[in-house]
Scaffold this active site. Structure first.
Site, PDB file in Angstrom:
ATOM      1  N   ASN A  81      14.500  -8.277  64.312  1.00  0.00           N
ATOM      2  CA  ASN A  81      14.376  -8.471  62.867  1.00  0.00           C
ATOM      3  C   ASN A  81      15.456  -9.466  62.460  1.00  0.00           C
ATOM      4  O   ASN A  81      16.622  -9.098  62.368  1.00  0.00           O
ATOM      5  CB  ASN A  81      14.561  -7.131  62.140  1.00  0.00           C
ATOM      6  CG  ASN A  81      14.607  -7.297  60.630  1.00  0.00           C
ATOM      7  OD1 ASN A  81      14.261  -8.352  60.104  1.00  0.00           O
ATOM      8  ND2 ASN A  81      15.040  -6.263  59.922  1.00  0.00           N
ATOM      9  N   TRP A  82      15.028 -10.707  62.258  1.00  0.00           N
ATOM     10  CA  TRP A  82      16.012 -11.760  61.951  1.00  0.00           C
ATOM     11  C   TRP A  82      16.561 -11.616  60.535  1.00  0.00           C
ATOM     12  O   TRP A  82      17.518 -12.275  60.170  1.00  0.00           O
ATOM     13  CB  TRP A  82      15.373 -13.138  62.103  1.00  0.00           C
ATOM     14  CG  TRP A  82      15.098 -13.561  63.522  1.00  0.00           C
ATOM     15  CD1 TRP A  82      15.206 -12.805  64.673  1.00  0.00           C
ATOM     16  CD2 TRP A  82      14.670 -14.868  63.950  1.00  0.00           C
ATOM     17  NE1 TRP A  82      14.866 -13.564  65.773  1.00  0.00           N
ATOM     18  CE2 TRP A  82      14.526 -14.833  65.358  1.00  0.00           C
ATOM     19  CE3 TRP A  82      14.382 -16.061  63.280  1.00  0.00           C
ATOM     20  CZ2 TRP A  82      14.117 -15.950  66.109  1.00  0.00           C
ATOM     21  CZ3 TRP A  82      13.968 -17.167  64.019  1.00  0.00           C
ATOM     22  CH2 TRP A  82      13.850 -17.102  65.418  1.00  0.00           C
ATOM     23  N   LYS A  83      15.924 -10.819  59.704  1.00  0.00           N
ATOM     24  CA  LYS A  83      16.292 -10.706  58.281  1.00  0.00           C
ATOM     25  C   LYS A  83      16.305 -12.117  57.661  1.00  0.00           C
ATOM     26  O   LYS A  83      15.560 -12.979  58.114  1.00  0.00           O
ATOM     27  CB  LYS A  83      17.624  -9.988  58.112  1.00  0.00           C
ATOM     28  CG  LYS A  83      17.694  -8.699  58.946  1.00  0.00           C
ATOM     29  CD  LYS A  83      18.795  -7.801  58.519  1.00  0.00           C
ATOM     30  CE  LYS A  83      18.940  -6.680  59.531  1.00  0.00           C
ATOM     31  NZ  LYS A  83      19.665  -5.535  59.003  1.00  0.00           N
ATOM     32  N   HIS A 115      11.358  -1.334  55.316  1.00  0.00           N
ATOM     33  CA  HIS A 115      12.731  -1.448  55.828  1.00  0.00           C
ATOM     34  C   HIS A 115      13.683  -0.922  54.753  1.00  0.00           C
ATOM     35  O   HIS A 115      13.450  -1.125  53.550  1.00  0.00           O
ATOM     36  CB  HIS A 115      13.036  -2.911  56.170  1.00  0.00           C
ATOM     37  CG  HIS A 115      14.317  -3.065  56.934  1.00  0.00           C
ATOM     38  ND1 HIS A 115      15.554  -3.013  56.321  1.00  0.00           N
ATOM     39  CD2 HIS A 115      14.556  -3.217  58.257  1.00  0.00           C
ATOM     40  CE1 HIS A 115      16.497  -3.158  57.252  1.00  0.00           C
ATOM     41  NE2 HIS A 115      15.917  -3.280  58.434  1.00  0.00           N
ATOM     42  N   GLU A 166      16.364  -1.964  53.667  1.00  0.00           N
ATOM     43  CA  GLU A 166      16.892  -2.976  52.741  1.00  0.00           C
ATOM     44  C   GLU A 166      15.898  -3.254  51.623  1.00  0.00           C
ATOM     45  O   GLU A 166      16.287  -3.556  50.494  1.00  0.00           O
ATOM     46  CB  GLU A 166      17.255  -4.256  53.520  1.00  0.00           C
ATOM     47  CG  GLU A 166      18.527  -4.039  54.344  1.00  0.00           C
ATOM     48  CD  GLU A 166      18.644  -4.884  55.600  1.00  0.00           C
ATOM     49  OE1 GLU A 166      17.889  -5.866  55.762  1.00  0.00           O
ATOM     50  OE2 GLU A 166      19.506  -4.552  56.435  1.00  0.00           O
ATOM     51  N   GLU A 176      15.115   4.413  61.580  1.00  0.00           N
ATOM     52  CA  GLU A 176      16.302   3.593  61.342  1.00  0.00           C
ATOM     53  C   GLU A 176      17.232   4.327  60.374  1.00  0.00           C
ATOM     54  O   GLU A 176      17.075   4.197  59.146  1.00  0.00           O
ATOM     55  CB  GLU A 176      15.895   2.254  60.719  1.00  0.00           C
ATOM     56  CG  GLU A 176      15.054   1.386  61.620  1.00  0.00           C
ATOM     57  CD  GLU A 176      15.336  -0.090  61.379  1.00  0.00           C
ATOM     58  OE1 GLU A 176      15.658  -0.780  62.338  1.00  0.00           O
ATOM     59  OE2 GLU A 176      15.275  -0.533  60.230  1.00  0.00           O
ATOM     60  N   GLY A 195      23.314  -2.364  60.697  1.00  0.00           N
ATOM     61  CA  GLY A 195      24.280  -3.432  60.451  1.00  0.00           C
ATOM     62  C   GLY A 195      25.713  -2.947  60.333  1.00  0.00           C
ATOM     63  O   GLY A 195      26.587  -3.689  59.895  1.00  0.00           O
ATOM     64  N   SER A 214      22.001  -0.799  64.816  1.00  0.00           N
ATOM     65  CA  SER A 214      23.090  -1.247  65.690  1.00  0.00           C
ATOM     66  C   SER A 214      22.788  -1.058  67.170  1.00  0.00           C
ATOM     67  O   SER A 214      23.689  -0.775  67.957  1.00  0.00           O
ATOM     68  CB  SER A 214      24.410  -0.567  65.292  1.00  0.00           C
ATOM     69  OG  SER A 214      24.741  -0.904  63.954  1.00  0.00           O
ATOM     70  N   GLY A 219      18.355  -5.788  64.717  1.00  0.00           N
ATOM     71  CA  GLY A 219      18.749  -6.749  63.692  1.00  0.00           C
ATOM     72  C   GLY A 219      19.740  -7.753  64.260  1.00  0.00           C
ATOM     73  O   GLY A 219      19.363  -8.716  64.921  1.00  0.00           O
ATOM     74  N   GLY A 220      21.025  -7.498  64.028  1.00  0.00           N
ATOM     75  CA  GLY A 220      22.080  -8.447  64.408  1.00  0.00           C
ATOM     76  C   GLY A 220      21.963  -8.969  65.832  1.00  0.00           C
ATOM     77  O   GLY A 220      22.084 -10.183  66.073  1.00  0.00           O
TER      78      GLY A 220
HETATM   79  C1  PEP Z   1      17.443  -3.655  61.266  1.00  0.00           C
HETATM   80  O1  PEP Z   1      17.694  -4.460  60.384  1.00  0.00           O
HETATM   81  O2  PEP Z   1      16.286  -3.232  61.378  1.00  0.00           O
HETATM   82  C2  PEP Z   1      18.514  -3.264  62.174  1.00  0.00           C
HETATM   83  C3  PEP Z   1      18.300  -2.282  63.006  1.00  0.00           C
HETATM   84  O3  PEP Z   1      19.694  -3.972  62.073  1.00  0.00           O
HETATM   85  P1  PEP Z   1      20.963  -3.871  63.060  1.00  0.00           P
HETATM   86  O4  PEP Z   1      20.424  -3.883  64.469  1.00  0.00           O
HETATM   87  O5  PEP Z   1      21.771  -5.076  62.741  1.00  0.00           O
HETATM   88  O6  PEP Z   1      21.650  -2.586  62.742  1.00  0.00           O
END
Ligand code: PEP
Length: 251
Positions: free
Chosen positions: A8-10, A98, A100, A169, A175, A213, A234-235
């Site tokens: 997930n590049w956001k 999501h 966010e 999640e 994040g 994470s 994500g990251g």
């Molecule tokens: C996400 O945005 O779905 C996510 C899991 O982010 P991160 O891996 O950065 O926690």
């Protein structure tokens, strides 16, 4: 079950950065994979992905995903992107719900369920995100929250529920560098699997992936849990080396 690793590049990337990341992925991927891989990228770059896909044969192993989809099919909904539009770009997955979007855009369980319905109607697999906040976990409400979020999607989608990917999640892990322990994540995944089993005889084939994470160091222990069928990343999906390590942990 074949695991799914979805990045997930956001709201990250640029034409130049995307080309660098995708070509690093293409050159690091093995010739064949025993897990499914997707990247959920910002919609303006779908055409770029398609063009690169045509010139980098290794990208054939990587499916395209969106980070959202409209709950409406067409019309006067300024700023929205419909499921049919995603399908025009051969989008295979669409993240819905999501945290966010629930947090910053006020998305409700009902809206998330309608988005999943739109994706399913055109053959796109929704990656339905559920998860509790830190306050909810500390109040002992984790099970209640994730079950309520999933129940709305089951209610709206009936027997099609077996076609979704479900992503657990925990909001406090996204994040933040804090990951649910493999045991904590597995416990919630087992609750979700049981809830799916009450709704469909095909619950065992629904991928329930973990996000929060996940990184190159913790992926293999999380992915070793019986009900963790992949990761939403994500990251770490923005660094080709880290994303490739997670893919290799899932293979
Ligand atoms: C996400 O945005 O779905 C996510 C899991 O982010 P991160 O891996 O950065 O926690």
């Amino acid at each position: 079950m074949t695991k799914l690793i979805a990045g997930n590049w956001k709201m990250n990337g640029s034409l130049a950065a995307n080309e660098g990341l995708l070509s690093a992925l293409a050159s690091g991927l093995p010739k064949s994979l025993s897990c499914d891989v997707a990247v959920c990228i910002p919609a303006p770059y779908f055409a770029q992905f398609q063009a690169l896909f045509a010139t980098m044969p290794a990208l054939a192993l990587v499916a395209l995903g969106s980070q959202d989809v409209s709950s409406q099919s067409a019309g006067a909904f300024t700023g929205e992107v419909s499921a049919t539009m995603l399908r025009d770009f051969a989008c295979r997955y669409a993240i819905v719900g999501h945290s966010e979007r629930r947090q910053y855009h006020g998305e409700t369980d009902f809206l998330v369920a309608a988005k999943a319905q739109q994706a399913l109607a055109v053959g796109i697999t929704p990656i339905v995100c559920v998860g509790e906040t830190l306050a909810e976990r500390e109040a002992g409400q984790t099970t209640e929250v994730v079950k309520r979020q999933l129940a709305a999607v089951i209610h709206a989608n009936g027997h099609c529920i077996s076609e979704i990917v479900l992503a657990y999640e925990p909001v406090w892990a996204i994040g933040t560098g804090k990951t649910a322990s493999p045991e904590e994540a597995q416990a919630v995944h087992a609750v979700l699997r049981a809830q799916l089993a009450a709704a469909t005889e095909h619950a065992s084939r629904v991928k329930i992936i973990y996000g929060g994470s996940m990184n190159a160091a913790n992926a293999s222990t999380l992915l070793a849990q019986p009900d963790i069928d992949g990761g939403l990343i994500g990251g770490a999906s923005l660094k080709a080396g880290d994303f490739l390590s997670i893919i290799s942990a899932a293979s």
